[in-house]
Scaffold this motif. Structure first.
Motif, PDB file in Angstrom:
ATOM      1  N   ILE A   1       2.685 -14.829  24.837  1.00  0.00           N
ATOM      2  CA  ILE A   1       1.758 -13.713  25.051  1.00  0.00           C
ATOM      3  C   ILE A   1       2.505 -12.383  25.081  1.00  0.00           C
ATOM      4  O   ILE A   1       2.117 -11.443  24.362  1.00  0.00           O
ATOM      5  CB  ILE A   1       0.920 -13.944  26.317  1.00  0.00           C
ATOM      6  CG1 ILE A   1       0.003 -15.151  26.102  1.00  0.00           C
ATOM      7  CG2 ILE A   1       0.099 -12.701  26.653  1.00  0.00           C
ATOM      8  CD1 ILE A   1      -0.809 -15.535  27.312  1.00  0.00           C
ATOM      9  N   PRO A   2       3.575 -12.230  25.891  1.00  0.00           N
ATOM     10  CA  PRO A   2       4.322 -10.969  25.790  1.00  0.00           C
ATOM     11  C   PRO A   2       4.916 -10.752  24.411  1.00  0.00           C
ATOM     12  O   PRO A   2       5.008  -9.614  23.940  1.00  0.00           O
ATOM     13  CB  PRO A   2       5.412 -11.099  26.864  1.00  0.00           C
ATOM     14  CG  PRO A   2       5.450 -12.532  27.244  1.00  0.00           C
ATOM     15  CD  PRO A   2       4.084 -13.076  26.988  1.00  0.00           C
ATOM     16  N   GLY A   3       5.305 -11.834  23.725  1.00  0.00           N
ATOM     17  CA  GLY A   3       5.824 -11.702  22.363  1.00  0.00           C
ATOM     18  C   GLY A   3       4.775 -11.156  21.415  1.00  0.00           C
ATOM     19  O   GLY A   3       5.051 -10.285  20.580  1.00  0.00           O
TER      20      GLY A   3
ATOM     21  N   PRO B   1       7.713 -14.606  18.979  1.00  0.00           N
ATOM     22  CA  PRO B   1       6.917 -13.699  18.130  1.00  0.00           C
ATOM     23  C   PRO B   1       6.571 -14.253  16.752  1.00  0.00           C
ATOM     24  O   PRO B   1       5.838 -13.597  16.006  1.00  0.00           O
ATOM     25  CB  PRO B   1       7.847 -12.471  17.984  1.00  0.00           C
ATOM     26  CG  PRO B   1       8.871 -12.593  19.050  1.00  0.00           C
ATOM     27  CD  PRO B   1       9.056 -14.056  19.254  1.00  0.00           C
ATOM     28  N   THR B   2       7.062 -15.428  16.391  1.00  0.00           N
ATOM     29  CA  THR B   2       6.939 -15.895  15.012  1.00  0.00           C
ATOM     30  C   THR B   2       5.492 -15.969  14.536  1.00  0.00           C
ATOM     31  O   THR B   2       5.117 -15.335  13.541  1.00  0.00           O
ATOM     32  CB  THR B   2       7.594 -17.276  14.852  1.00  0.00           C
ATOM     33  OG1 THR B   2       8.973 -17.175  15.208  1.00  0.00           O
ATOM     34  CG2 THR B   2       7.484 -17.768  13.422  1.00  0.00           C
TER      35      THR B   2
ATOM     36  N   GLY C   1      -1.767  -9.689  17.236  1.00  0.00           N
ATOM     37  CA  GLY C   1      -0.531 -10.311  17.708  1.00  0.00           C
ATOM     38  C   GLY C   1      -0.699 -11.009  19.036  1.00  0.00           C
ATOM     39  O   GLY C   1      -0.297 -12.157  19.208  1.00  0.00           O
ATOM     40  N   ILE C   2      -1.329 -10.326  19.996  1.00  0.00           N
ATOM     41  CA  ILE C   2      -1.452 -10.902  21.332  1.00  0.00           C
ATOM     42  C   ILE C   2      -2.457 -12.051  21.343  1.00  0.00           C
ATOM     43  O   ILE C   2      -2.320 -13.002  22.104  1.00  0.00           O
ATOM     44  CB  ILE C   2      -1.837  -9.820  22.372  1.00  0.00           C
ATOM     45  CG1 ILE C   2      -1.499 -10.321  23.776  1.00  0.00           C
ATOM     46  CG2 ILE C   2      -3.293  -9.427  22.266  1.00  0.00           C
ATOM     47  CD1 ILE C   2      -1.624  -9.263  24.835  1.00  0.00           C
ATOM     48  N   THR C   3      -3.472 -12.003  20.464  1.00  0.00           N
ATOM     49  CA  THR C   3      -4.409 -13.125  20.357  1.00  0.00           C
ATOM     50  C   THR C   3      -3.689 -14.347  19.801  1.00  0.00           C
ATOM     51  O   THR C   3      -3.851 -15.469  20.297  1.00  0.00           O
ATOM     52  CB  THR C   3      -5.600 -12.760  19.458  1.00  0.00           C
ATOM     53  OG1 THR C   3      -6.245 -11.597  19.968  1.00  0.00           O
ATOM     54  CG2 THR C   3      -6.608 -13.900  19.396  1.00  0.00           C
TER      55      THR C   3
END
Length: 443
Positions: free
Chosen positions: A53-55, A104-105, A354-356
């Motif tokens: 989630i932070p990624g 983050p991938t 991204g966060i989803t």
């Protein structure tokens, strides 16, 4: 750009699964039993799920180019260092580091597809980068087994780590978002905008300064997110079996040599690669034929998941080539079901792709913690993998129930100035007006 994402995913999964190739040799040197081996297999996922989630939030704020290059470089450095590990604790700690850096991938992958492809092209584009999960292992597993047989298990980590460091430099040199790419003309940008691609959106850094706890709360209360998260957790158990325990299963349960196991391990990954592409093509074809987004996305997912339990048929035969055929079909089915990632691109709120993706990946990859350890416990208790295959099949059925009864309508989630916060604001205004009325009455 899709090719860059595809190769990045190949490198990512190669560094997740290299331990599975090294494990049959490593367990003897480190004195690892099934449960200890299960913990080593799961170590990566412990930090991976926490950092997802932070990624994803960092990806929304910083974009894809620099963020992904740094992530690839860091996790590849941790991978390279695993070749120097001399005990359980060191290896466990390095796997934790790989998990953090790889977080983050998939948020990056999902963001790239969301901004580079129109909605009707997104299923196939998603399947292309997802197939990287399997193609890398299909093509390189025999090579990794040969390296282990010829040089030793440590050289596996040296090879895959160096490969990742090189790819980090290539990604940074070549990737650009559409609005910053010199190869994109005005007509293509207009095609993307008209087709629903999230191009020309402000980055998260421009939209927000702090971590969006409030938005994240609304996101996790959304029925679609809950359904996809639960479905992902249940469906990924089969993937983690193949990424972690499968080579050990072939060597210890099916009594294959290292080189034969290397060749045999590649076959299910080839089948899964075909399944991923087939699922993406089927989804986009249904969408072009006029099917609803829900029907087009759910059909390959449900079909694949219903076929995963065929892996339990492996307990009925002692013939290894039949076992490989059964496992290949089951993994093909899991590949078809991986089309669920296109759902995330369809429902993610604007500015929060991204966060989803990070939220869904967080929930789904909890399976990477549970599955390897559960299999290790089952193998130690029963002495075989039969009940472990039954557990994986049960998870697949649970995933079917989630996508069938819980998901509901597939539509983009609206947050902030949209539905979630507008409704909240309206409710607040009503409460305030009611309180004013009470105060006036008292006066």
């Amino acid at each position: 750009m899709l090719l860059l994402v595809f190769v990045g995913t190949v490198v990512n999964y190669l560094d997740r699964a290299n331990l599975a190739v090294a494990a049959p040799l490593m367990k003897n040197e480190f004195g690892l039993g099934p449960v200890e081996l299960g913990f080593i297999f799961s170590a990566y996922s412990w930090t991976y799920v926490l950092a997802n989630i932070p990624g994803g939030w960092v990806v929304d704020r910083c974009g894809s180019r620099a963020m992904y290059a740094c992530a690839i470089f860091i996790w590849s450095a941790f991978t390279f260092a695993q070749g120097f590990a001399g005990r359980f604790a060191t290896l466990f700690g390095l796997r934790l580091g790989v998990g953090v850096a790889e977080a983050p991938t998939f948020p990056v992958n999902n963001r790239v597809v969301s901004i580079w492809f129109a909605q009707r092209e997104r299923g196939f584009a998603t399947s292309v980068y997802l197939v990287g999960q399997y193609v890398g292992m299909a093509a390189l597993t025999p090579l990794l087994f040969w390296i282990a047989h010829r040089f030793g298990w440590r050289e596996i980590f040296f090879f895959t780590g160096a490969l990742g460091i090189a790819w980090a430099l290539i990604w940074y040199a070549m990737y650009r978002d559409p609005e910053h790419s010199k190869r994109v003309n005005a007509a293509e940008l207009e095609h993307l905008r008209h087709g629903g691609a999230l191009v020309d959106r402000k980055s998260g850094a421009q939209q927000q300064r702090s971590f969006p706890w409030r938005k994240l709360g609304v996101l996790f209360r959304n029925r679609q997110i809950i359904a996809i998260c639960a479905g992902k957790f249940a469906s990924l158990s089969s993937l983690y079996f193949f990424l972690t325990w499968f080579p050990t299963y072939l060597i210890s349960e099916r009594h294959m040599t290292m080189l034969k196991a290397g060749s045999a391990s590649a076959v299910p990954f080839v089948a899964a690669s075909i399944g991923v592409v087939a699922g993406g093509l089927l989804s986009d074809w249904l969408l072009r034929r006029g099917a609803s987004v829900a029907t087009a996305r759910k059909t390959p997912i449900m079909t694949g998941l219903l076929l995963v339990p065929t892996m339990t048929l492996a307990v009925l035969t002692d013939t290894n080539w039949i076992v490989i055929a059964i496992m290949s079909f089951a993994f093909f089915a899991q590949g078809v079901a991986s089309a669920s990632w296109s759902l995330v691109a369809d429902i993610a709120p604007e500015g929060m792709v991204g966060i989803t993706g990070g939220a869904v990946n967080f929930a789904g990859n909890l399976s990477g913690i549970v599955t390897p350890i559960a299999i290790g416990v089952i193998v130690r208790a029963t002495g075989s993998f039969g009940w472990a295959l039954g557990l994986i099949s049960l998870f697949a059925i649970v995933a079917v129930l989630c996508y069938t009864f819980l998901l509901g309508e597939v539509k983009r989630i609206e947050i902030d100035g949209d539905a979630g916060f507008e409704d909240e604001a309206k409710a607040g205004n009503v409460r305030a007006a009611a309180q004013d009325s009470v105060d006036e009455t008292r006066v």
